[in-house]
Design an enzyme around this catalytic site. Structure first.
Site, PDB file in Angstrom:
ATOM      1  N   LYS A  49      -0.102  11.134   0.713  1.00  0.00           N
ATOM      2  CA  LYS A  49       0.747  10.535  -0.332  1.00  0.00           C
ATOM      3  C   LYS A  49       0.256  10.899  -1.730  1.00  0.00           C
ATOM      4  CE  LYS A  49       0.116   6.305   1.177  1.00  0.00           C
ATOM      5  NZ  LYS A  49      -0.723   6.595   2.355  1.00  0.00           N
TER       6      LYS A  49
ATOM      7  N   ARG B  25      18.812  15.606  11.324  1.00  0.00           N
ATOM      8  CA  ARG B  25      18.952  16.907  10.684  1.00  0.00           C
ATOM      9  C   ARG B  25      20.167  16.984   9.776  1.00  0.00           C
ATOM     10  NH1 ARG B  25      17.934  21.631  15.018  1.00  0.00           N
ATOM     11  NH2 ARG B  25      17.972  22.812  13.066  1.00  0.00           N
TER      12      ARG B  25
ATOM     13  N   HIS C 254       0.857  -1.186   0.000  1.00  0.00           N
ATOM     14  CA  HIS C 254       0.000   0.000   0.000  1.00  0.00           C
ATOM     15  C   HIS C 254       0.890   1.232   0.000  1.00  0.00           C
ATOM     16  CE1 HIS C 254      -3.229   2.784   0.841  1.00  0.00           C
ATOM     17  NE2 HIS C 254      -2.588   3.211   1.915  1.00  0.00           N
TER      18      HIS C 254
ATOM     19  N   ASP D 278      -2.012   3.991  -4.531  1.00  0.00           N
ATOM     20  CA  ASP D 278      -2.732   3.136  -3.583  1.00  0.00           C
ATOM     21  C   ASP D 278      -2.133   1.729  -3.481  1.00  0.00           C
ATOM     22  OD1 ASP D 278      -4.808   2.749  -1.643  1.00  0.00           O
ATOM     23  OD2 ASP D 278      -5.773   1.445  -3.108  1.00  0.00           O
TER      24      ASP D 278
END
Length: 313
Positions: free
Chosen positions: A162, A246, A141, A180
Site C-alpha cells: 500500500k 474482468r 488501517h 498506516d
C-alpha cells in the site's frame, strides 16, 4: 455510538474570537451539542425548550431589540440569560456591546466573545466546525491518497504494498493524506472525510528505508490534510484460479460508519503497475458518478452487435 465533544477554547481559538469576559471554567468547558442558538426569544423572557449547552450568538436583530430597552430592563434580560449558565455568548457583526451584558456575565461567571464577522456567515462557519469536531469517527488501517481529486482509501494485508503504491502515486503528482492509520469522520450524515492522526501526519513508513517526511522530501504539493473518501481499493495477493471481475459489472461496496462507499478489489502480482491501475480506477469512478459506466456501455455494444448479426442471418 460514542458522543464526541470539543473544547470551547478550541473553537474560540479557531475563529480568533476576542474575549470580553472569560469564565473561571473556560479552559475546561466541553461543547457536546453541534448546534448554536440566537437568543432573540430568550431575551424577551421565553425560555421553553432553551438549551444552554449551545453557543449563543447575538447579531443585529438582537442588538436592535436590546437597544430599545431601558438600562434596567436590559440588565434584567441579561441577568436571567446568564443565570442559565450558557456555555458562551458571541457578539457578531461588530454590534454594540452593552455594559449590562458584561456586568451580568461577570456576575454569573460566563464567557463573552466578540467578532466583526457577519452574523449569518459566522453562524454557518461555526456550525460546520462543530459538526466536524463532533462527527462519528473510526480509525482504519490503510493508506489514503487523492488521485485526480478522488479520495482513494487503500486497504489490504500488511506488506501488500500500500505505502509503496502510494509513493509511486505521489511521484506521479498525486497527494498523500494518511499512511498506516486513517481517521475517518462521517460529516453531515453522508460525507466521509479522512485525515491522519496529528502525530503521524505527512509521515510514511517504507520497509527497508524507514520513516520519511513526504512533505519535506516532495514538497507541500504532495500532501493534503484531509479529503473526502470516494473509493475503496482492496489490495489482495493474486490467487491462481480465483475468479476476478474482468468487465467491471459487479458493484462492490465497503460500509464505513454506515455509509456505502464504492469498492474495487485489485489482485497484486509481480509486474502489475498498481499506480497506473489506481489512476484508472479513480478516473473510472468519477465517470460513473457523472453517469457513464464503461462496462455497461461495452456490454450494450456487444449485445447490439450480436442482435445485428442474428438479424442478418
Amino acid at each position: 455510538m460514542n458522543e464526541y465533544t470539543v473544547k470551547l477554547k478550541t473553537i474560540t481559538d479557531e475563529f480568533k474570537l476576542e474575549p470580553l469576559n472569560l469564565s473561571s471554567d473556560f479552559e475546561s468547558i466541553e461543547l457536546s451539542v453541534a448546534d448554536v442558538n440566537r437568543p432573540a426569544l430568550q431575551l424577551t423572557g421565553f425560555y421553553d425548550y432553551f438549551d444552554p449547552r449551545r453557543i449563543q450568538i447575538i447579531g443585529m436583530v438582537e442588538t436592535t431589540y436590546l437597544a430599545s430597552l431601558t438600562p434596567e430592563a436590559r440588565a434584567e434580560a441579561f441577568y436571567v440569560f446568564f443565570e442559565t449558565k450558557i456555555s458562551a455568548l458571541v457578539i457578531c457583526h461588530g454590534c454594540q456591546v452593552f455594559p449590562e451584558c458584561i456586568e451580568m456575565a461577570k456576575k454569573h461567571d460566563r464567557s463573552v466573545f466578540y467578532t466583526e464577522e457577519n452574523t449569518s456567515t459566522f453562524e454557518a462557519k461555526i456550525l460546520d466546525s462543530l459538526h466536524r469536531h463532533m462527527a462519528p469517527r473510526q480509525t482504519i488501517h490503510g493508506v489514503l491518497v487523492e488521485i485526480y481529486g478522488e479520495g482513494v482509501l487503500l486497504l489490504g494485508d500488511s506488506g501488500i504494498g500500500k505505502s509503496e503504491t502510494a509513493l509511486e502515486l505521489i511521484k506521479r503528482g498525486h497527494r498523500l493524506i494518511a499512511d498506516d492509520a486513517v481517521e475517518i469522520r462521517n460529516i453531515n450524515n453522508g460525507q466521509l472525510i479522512g485525515t491522519a492522526p496529528a502525530s503521524i501526519r505527512y509521515f510514511m513508513e517504507l520497509r527497508g528505508i524507514g520513516v520519511i517526511n513526504v512533505r519535506r522530501i516532495y514538497g507541500v504539493g504532495a500532501v493534503k490534510p484531509e479529503t473526502e473518501i470516494n473509493l475503496v481499493i482492496q489490495m489482495e495477493r493474486w490467487v491462481e484460479g480465483k475468479f476476478y471481475d474482468r468487465l467491471g459489472l459487479t458493484n462492490e461496496n465497503e460500509n464505513i460508519l454506515g455509509i456505502e462507499v464504492p469498492k474495487v478489489t485489485i489482485p497484486v502480482m509481480p509486474g502489475r503497475n498498481l499506480a497506473v491501475i489506481l489512476e484508472l480506477a479513480a478516473m473510472n469512478n468519477r465517470q460513473k458518478k457523472l453517469g457513464y459506466n464503461s462496462a455497461e456501455s461495452f456490454v450494450k455494444q456487444i449485445d447490439a452487435a450480436v442482435d445485428a448479426a442474428a438479424l442478418g442471418e
